[in-house]
Enzyme design. Sequence first.
Site, PDB file in Angstrom:
ATOM      1  N   GLU A 114      82.620 -27.155 -57.700  1.00  0.00           N
ATOM      2  CA  GLU A 114      81.621 -26.500 -56.850  1.00  0.00           C
ATOM      3  C   GLU A 114      80.882 -25.464 -57.671  1.00  0.00           C
ATOM      4  OE1 GLU A 114      82.985 -25.418 -52.881  1.00  0.00           O
ATOM      5  OE2 GLU A 114      84.639 -26.813 -53.088  1.00  0.00           O
ATOM      6  N   HIS A 227      75.704 -19.290 -47.346  1.00  0.00           N
ATOM      7  CA  HIS A 227      75.934 -20.598 -47.984  1.00  0.00           C
ATOM      8  C   HIS A 227      74.586 -21.304 -48.053  1.00  0.00           C
ATOM      9  CE1 HIS A 227      77.538 -24.581 -48.831  1.00  0.00           C
ATOM     10  NE2 HIS A 227      78.729 -24.045 -48.990  1.00  0.00           N
ATOM     11  N   ARG A 270      76.463 -19.496 -55.720  1.00  0.00           N
ATOM     12  CA  ARG A 270      76.041 -19.700 -54.339  1.00  0.00           C
ATOM     13  C   ARG A 270      74.943 -18.736 -53.894  1.00  0.00           C
ATOM     14  NH1 ARG A 270      81.158 -20.183 -50.611  1.00  0.00           N
ATOM     15  NH2 ARG A 270      81.267 -22.254 -51.508  1.00  0.00           N
ATOM     16  N   HIS A 322      77.910 -17.230 -44.145  1.00  0.00           N
ATOM     17  CA  HIS A 322      79.128 -17.983 -44.479  1.00  0.00           C
ATOM     18  C   HIS A 322      80.380 -17.128 -44.628  1.00  0.00           C
ATOM     19  CE1 HIS A 322      81.363 -21.378 -45.973  1.00  0.00           C
ATOM     20  NE2 HIS A 322      81.574 -20.820 -47.155  1.00  0.00           N
ATOM     21  N   ARG A 357      81.496 -14.411 -53.532  1.00  0.00           N
ATOM     22  CA  ARG A 357      82.761 -15.140 -53.687  1.00  0.00           C
ATOM     23  C   ARG A 357      82.554 -16.470 -54.398  1.00  0.00           C
ATOM     24  NH1 ARG A 357      84.969 -19.193 -50.917  1.00  0.00           N
ATOM     25  NH2 ARG A 357      83.832 -18.900 -48.956  1.00  0.00           N
TER      26      ARG A 357
HETATM   27  C1  SIN Z   1      82.088 -25.551 -49.273  1.00  0.00           C
HETATM   28  O1  SIN Z   1      82.814 -26.522 -49.136  1.00  0.00           O
HETATM   29  O2  SIN Z   1      80.940 -25.609 -49.729  1.00  0.00           O
HETATM   30  C2  SIN Z   1      82.594 -24.201 -48.857  1.00  0.00           C
HETATM   31  C3  SIN Z   1      83.710 -23.816 -49.698  1.00  0.00           C
HETATM   32  C4  SIN Z   1      83.844 -22.324 -49.757  1.00  0.00           C
HETATM   33  O3  SIN Z   1      83.226 -21.607 -49.010  1.00  0.00           O
HETATM   34  O4  SIN Z   1      84.577 -21.864 -50.627  1.00  0.00           O
END
Ligand code: SIN
Length: 477
Positions: A114, A227, A270, A322, A357
């Site tokens: 991610e 997010h 993010r 988020h 985060r």
């Molecule tokens: C996601 O799956 O994009 C969210 C994961 C997260 O907030 O750490």
Amino acid sequence: MSLQFERVDVLIIGAGLAAVTVALHLPRTLNVLLVAKHEVTSANSDLAQGGIASSYLEPSSVDHERDTLVASKLAAVPDRVYTLVEEGRTAIQELERFGVVFDRDATGYAVGREGAHGMNRIFHAGGDETGRHVMATLRRQLPDNVTVMEHVLIDTLTKSDGRVSGATGFNGETRLHVQAGAVVLATGGIGGLIDWTSNCRSVTGDGLVLAESVGARLTNLSRIQFHPTLLAVDSPHLVTEALRGAGATLVDTSGNHVMGQHPLGSLAPRDEVARTLTNHVGPVYLDTSRVERLDERFPKLVATCDAHGIDIRRIPVRPGLHFHMGGVDVDAYGRTKVAGLYAVGEVADTGVHGKNRLASNSLLECWVFGKRVAATMTLEEKPFTVNETTVFEVSDDLFGRYRQQIGEWLTISPQLGKIVSFLENTQQLPRTKHVTRQLSEQTLSIEAARLLARAMMRTEDGYEQDRFARTADGIST
Ligand code: SIN
């Protein structure tokens, strides 16, 4: 009004991973009560898609530590980050011992990637349904000494001789008093205060209000994460960042790569992606044409898109609220500065997230710090003295208007004027002793929003250093 009285060793307020981790690790000799505001499954942990970050398969935790610190804008507390990533190395094995089954492929664990992670280290279960699988498995393992009560709203903490001695609230519509040797806040974040969020609607910052009312310290409240990719349909759904980790890219209507200027492209941190998308004029889509085995790896997303008639190859997205990095100030063992009161999970400010985060570090935080809370908890029974509870006297209509106002300033680009009006409008609200569950719930939401609003004002006024990287801050500096 009828009254129910319970006397327990430990009261845990919340039902997500932080709450369940504490409950699973407390001695079996203790009488533990875990209360959920609605159904136990109405927790953000159950919604987690991407998974749990861990350097379990790496030679050391050094790279995970670096990625966490860099994503945090170097604002995370290094010692706490070290604790998170180092103790997080064994989390996967520990969860497996409780029966969690992580996804595998021909090469072993099917770890994903991610935003802002330098490598694949996200362990997931059931494709993009990690939270549901992990939570269902762990809740089945709760031992007999843990009683779970659903539909319990805690609205007041009680204190005796400087120590938290229990709580009061509602079990359904019955007034509930709980005397406890220690209380754990595991109430989650603040996302449910507004509509455009990836969070459960019931997660509305109750823990912040409860902690503050007994004198615990709240820190970094203005650090709020958006997010980048919620499904751009009427009701928001998270579109996991793992999809970008698997090759999806953010494109505009002409197919141009929206994050093309960033060295990490669609996998940039993010906050940076969310800000770019917020400032982008026109719709943004996730182009999934390069993602292999989409149905198998992202079954929840495929089903959600089907239900909304969305072409899975080109998914419309927009940012939404988020995660709350700030919260109740705790030490490395989840202790607040008030004796008998602990905080863990998103409600706590453990210092591991700084200003942004790192993806999939939140479930890890719940596990690592939940174990620490359980390992160090001390209990002491104090007399249970109930203070009179009062609530705001607000009509449904007025509360609806406040919620709408909160949605106008709790955004990635908060406007000072809107924050000020909200604070002014809610300053002189009349209070009543006729406490009902609904008024209690609404009062907690308004008070939580006021705490956030005041923190945002202070950031605007005085704490200049925060303006440069606050992820809820749209002011370019
Ligand atoms: C996601 O799956 O994009 C969210 C994961 C997260 O907030 O750490």
